[in-house]
Design an enzyme around this catalytic site. Structure first.
Site, short mmCIF file in Angstrom:
data_model
loop_
_atom_site.label_atom_id
_atom_site.label_comp_id
_atom_site.label_asym_id
_atom_site.label_seq_id
_atom_site.Cartn_x
_atom_site.Cartn_y
_atom_site.Cartn_z
N GLY A 11 0.78 -1.23 0.00
CA GLY A 11 0.00 0.00 0.00
C GLY A 11 0.82 1.28 0.00
O GLY A 11 0.38 2.30 0.53
N ASN A 13 1.45 3.16 -2.56
CA ASN A 13 0.72 4.16 -3.36
C ASN A 13 -0.45 4.75 -2.58
O ASN A 13 -0.71 5.95 -2.64
CB ASN A 13 0.21 3.53 -4.67
CG ASN A 13 1.27 3.54 -5.75
OD1 ASN A 13 1.60 4.60 -6.29
ND2 ASN A 13 1.84 2.39 -6.05
N LYS A 90 -6.93 -8.63 -7.24
CA LYS A 90 -8.11 -9.39 -7.67
C LYS A 90 -8.86 -8.61 -8.75
O LYS A 90 -8.78 -7.39 -8.81
CB LYS A 90 -9.06 -9.61 -6.48
CG LYS A 90 -8.43 -10.38 -5.36
CD LYS A 90 -8.40 -11.86 -5.68
CE LYS A 90 -7.57 -12.60 -4.65
NZ LYS A 90 -7.32 -13.98 -5.01
N ILE A 92 -12.01 -6.90 -10.43
CA ILE A 92 -13.19 -6.21 -9.90
C ILE A 92 -14.43 -6.89 -10.47
O ILE A 92 -14.53 -7.12 -11.68
CB ILE A 92 -13.17 -4.73 -10.34
CG1 ILE A 92 -11.87 -4.05 -9.88
CG2 ILE A 92 -14.38 -3.97 -9.82
CD1 ILE A 92 -11.71 -3.99 -8.39
N ASN A 106 -6.83 2.97 -11.55
CA ASN A 106 -5.75 2.02 -11.27
C ASN A 106 -4.43 2.66 -11.69
O ASN A 106 -4.40 3.56 -12.52
CB ASN A 106 -5.97 0.73 -12.07
CG ASN A 106 -4.92 -0.32 -11.76
OD1 ASN A 106 -4.59 -0.54 -10.59
ND2 ASN A 106 -4.39 -0.96 -12.79
N HIS A 108 -0.69 1.43 -13.19
CA HIS A 108 0.03 0.30 -13.77
C HIS A 108 1.50 0.71 -13.94
O HIS A 108 1.77 1.81 -14.41
CB HIS A 108 -0.59 -0.06 -15.13
CG HIS A 108 0.02 -1.28 -15.75
ND1 HIS A 108 -0.29 -2.55 -15.34
CD2 HIS A 108 0.97 -1.41 -16.71
CE1 HIS A 108 0.42 -3.42 -16.04
NE2 HIS A 108 1.19 -2.75 -16.89
N ASP A 149 -6.41 -3.55 -17.95
CA ASP A 149 -5.47 -2.51 -18.36
C ASP A 149 -5.86 -1.80 -19.66
O ASP A 149 -5.01 -1.28 -20.37
CB ASP A 149 -4.05 -3.09 -18.52
CG ASP A 149 -3.52 -3.62 -17.19
OD1 ASP A 149 -3.91 -3.09 -16.14
OD2 ASP A 149 -2.72 -4.56 -17.21
N GLU A 178 5.37 6.63 -9.48
CA GLU A 178 3.98 6.30 -9.11
C GLU A 178 3.54 7.13 -7.93
O GLU A 178 2.41 7.63 -7.89
CB GLU A 178 3.86 4.81 -8.75
CG GLU A 178 4.07 3.87 -9.93
CD GLU A 178 3.89 2.42 -9.53
OE1 GLU A 178 3.00 2.11 -8.73
OE2 GLU A 178 4.67 1.57 -10.03
#
Ligand code: GRF
Length: 199
Positions: A11, A13, A90, A92, A106, A108, A149, A178
């Site tokens: 976690g 980010n 996981k 969604i 999200n 990536h 993605d 990020e």
């Protein structure tokens, strides 16, 4: 703007975004962490920042559709308007996707549309970037839709790939970006500088 997180691991980010909310650079109110992994470092981070969390996974809800429903119920009960995927491993479920259409973000660790798709997560991504001989990589913040993605890209940050990079050194350089890019994207959404497509 109330925001909720879905995370599976460390976690970092999420932490960068929590820090931005606390120092006022992101005008948003973190309302909930949904975590599938009861041992995730993200839970400690949520506790330390006083944000509620809930563990929901295949053990708490063996039926996939009930799990999807439970995640949706928690998100809605928290009042979240935006859902931030922060290292969530996981897929969604369709109910959450439908209720939060164009409201799930999200990050990536590569320059999408390159090096994305099923199986492209964590170190796999950086290995693929190096194997492809790329001279540049980076991070992409995008919206989530039904295909891995492939949702609309909101912002990207670029880093060089160096001749002596290992997947680990490249990952560290990308992760640094990020932690800047994700909070920046949220701040721009909250301030209306980035306008999301209709929900
Ligand atoms: C990051 O590399 C992000 O790009 C990917 O998952 C990782 C999460 O790291 N989606 P952390 O849990 O935020 O430290």
């Amino acid at each position: 703007m109330k925001i909720a997180f879905l995370a599976s691991h460390g976690g970092s980010n999420m932490q960068a975004i929590l820090d931005g909310c606390r120092d006022g650079s992101i005008p948003a109110d973190p309302s909930l962490l949904v975590c599938n992994n009861p041992k995730a470092g993200a839970i400690d981070r949520a506790r330390r920042s006083g944000m509620p969390h809930v563990v929901l996974n295949g053990k708490t809800h063996p039926d996939e559709s009930q799990l999807d429903q439970a995640i949706l119920g928690s998100l809605q009960a928290s009042g979240a308007e935006l859902v931030i995927l922060a290292g969530y491993m996981k897929k969604i479920g369709p109910q959450v996707l439908h209720a939060y259409r164009n409201r799930i973000l999200n990050i990536h660790p590569a320059l999408l549309p390159k090096h994305g798709g099923q199986g492209m997560y964590g170190m796999n991504v950086h290995r693929a970037v190096i194997a492809a001989g790329e001279t540049e990589s980076g991070a992409t913040v995008h919206l989530i839709n039904e295909v891995y993605d492939e949702g609309p890209i909101l912002q990207q940050a670029r880093v060089p790939v160096l001749a002596d990079d290992t997947p680990e050194t490249l990952q560290a350089r990308v992760l640094q970006q990020e932690h800047r890019l994700y909070p920046d994207t949220l701040a721009k959404i909250a301030q209306g500088e980035i306008v999301l497509p209709k929900a």
